[in-house]
Design an enzyme around this catalytic site. Structure first.
Site, PDB file in Angstrom:
ATOM      1  CG  ASP A  49     -80.834  29.594 -28.466  1.00 26.60           C
ATOM      2  OD1 ASP A  49     -79.599  29.713 -28.405  1.00 26.60           O
ATOM      3  OD2 ASP A  49     -81.619  30.521 -28.185  1.00 26.60           O
ATOM      4  CD  GLU A 121     -78.206  26.783 -30.697  1.00 24.67           C
ATOM      5  OE1 GLU A 121     -77.661  27.676 -30.012  1.00 24.67           O
ATOM      6  OE2 GLU A 121     -78.928  27.039 -31.683  1.00 24.67           O
TER       7      GLU A 121
END
Length: 228
Positions: A49, A121
Site C-alpha cells: 500500500d 498490494e
C-alpha cells in the site's frame, strides 16, 4: 523453492521473474489458509500500500507539474483506492491463483474485491522486496497504464461533488436508500437510489453499496449539470 505451474504462469503474466519465489507465494496466501510455517500476505499488503502510494504520488506530480495539492489529492485517491487495485488484480487473474481456505473459496473469495485488492498490494510489495523500488515502480506504472494519465482532472468522489452541488443551492445533503439486494451472499448486487430534497432522483446497481451510491450520484450530477 520451485513455483507450481499456475504460479509460474502468473509470474510470466506479471512480468517479473522472482529471485525469491517464496515472496510471491506469501503475497498470494490469504489468512484463511495461513499456518505457522505458511505466513499470510497481510504484512506484504501493508507494505505494498505504501509502495503504491509513493509511485502514484510521484507519477501524478510528473504528469501535471502545475496541479495544486487540492487537484492531486482526489486523483491520487482514485488511483490507489481498493476498487482500482481490485480492477488491476482482475486483469492479472490474481483471483485464479489466490491461496484460500475452504470457507473463503466456498463464499466466492476469488471474486471478492477486498481480497483481490489486498493481494494486488501484497504482490507489489513482493516485487519491491525481491528487486527494489525502481523495479516495483516500473511494474506498477505498467500495470496501471493509462489510468495514470487519464485520471480525470477532477477525480473527486461523486458523492462529495453531489453534496456540494446541493449545498450551493441551499439544499440538504442527498439521501441514499437501498432499493434492492439480489444474488447470492458471496456475490450480491445492490440497487441504490439517491434523492435530493428538490425531488431529483437516480438509481444505480453495483456489486457493493458504495459503488452503487457513487454511480447513482455521478449519474444524477451529470444530469443536473447538463440541465442547469
Amino acid at each position: 523453492m520451485r513455483l507450481s505451474a499456475d504460479l509460474q504462469a502468473f509470474q510470466i503474466k506479471l512480468g517479473h521473474d522472482f529471485r525469491r519465489p517464496e515472496l510471491l507465494v506469501r503475497a498470494l496466501t490469504h489468512p484463511s489458509i495461513a499456518t505457522a510455517t505458511r505466513p499470510d500476505n497481510q504484512r506484504l499488503e501493508f507494505l505494498g500500500d505504501r509502495v503504491l502510494g509513493l509511485v502514484m504520488s510521484e507519477a501524478l506530480l510528473m504528469a501535471d507539474r502545475a496541479a495544486s495539492e487540492g487537484q492531486l489529492a482526489p486523483r491520487f485517491n482514485t488511483l490507489v483506492r481498493k476498487e482500482t487495485c481490485a480492477e488491476v488484480a482482475r486483469e492479472l487473474g490474481i483471483g485464479d491463483v489466490l491461496r484460500l481456505g475452504r470457507s473463503e473459496m466456498l463464499s466466492g473469495g476469488r471474486r471478492k474485491e477486498a481480497l483481490l485488492a489486498d493481494a494486488m498490494e501484497a504482490v507489489i510489495a513482493a516485487v519491491y522486496r525481491d528487486a527494489g523500488f525502481e523495479v516495483a515502480k516500473a511494474l506498477v506504472l505498467r500495470l496501471w497504464g493509462n489510468r495514470v494519465t487519464e485520471v480525470r482532472a477532477d477525480a473527486r468522489d461523486p458523492k462529495t461533488s453531489l453534496q456540494e452541488w446541493a449545498q450551493a443551492r441551499g439544499l440538504p445533503p442527498p439521501s441514499y436508500t437501498e432499493i434492492a439486494r439480489e444474488g447470492p451472499p458471496h456475490e450480491p448486487r445492490f440497487t441504490i437510489a439517491v434523492r435530493l430534497a428538490s425531488g431529483e432522483e437516480e438509481q444505480a446497481k453495483a456489486g457493493s453499496k458504495r459503488a452503487a451510491e457513487q454511480t447513482a450520484a455521478r449519474t444524477l450530477l451529470a444530469r443536473l449539470e447538463t440541465t442547469s
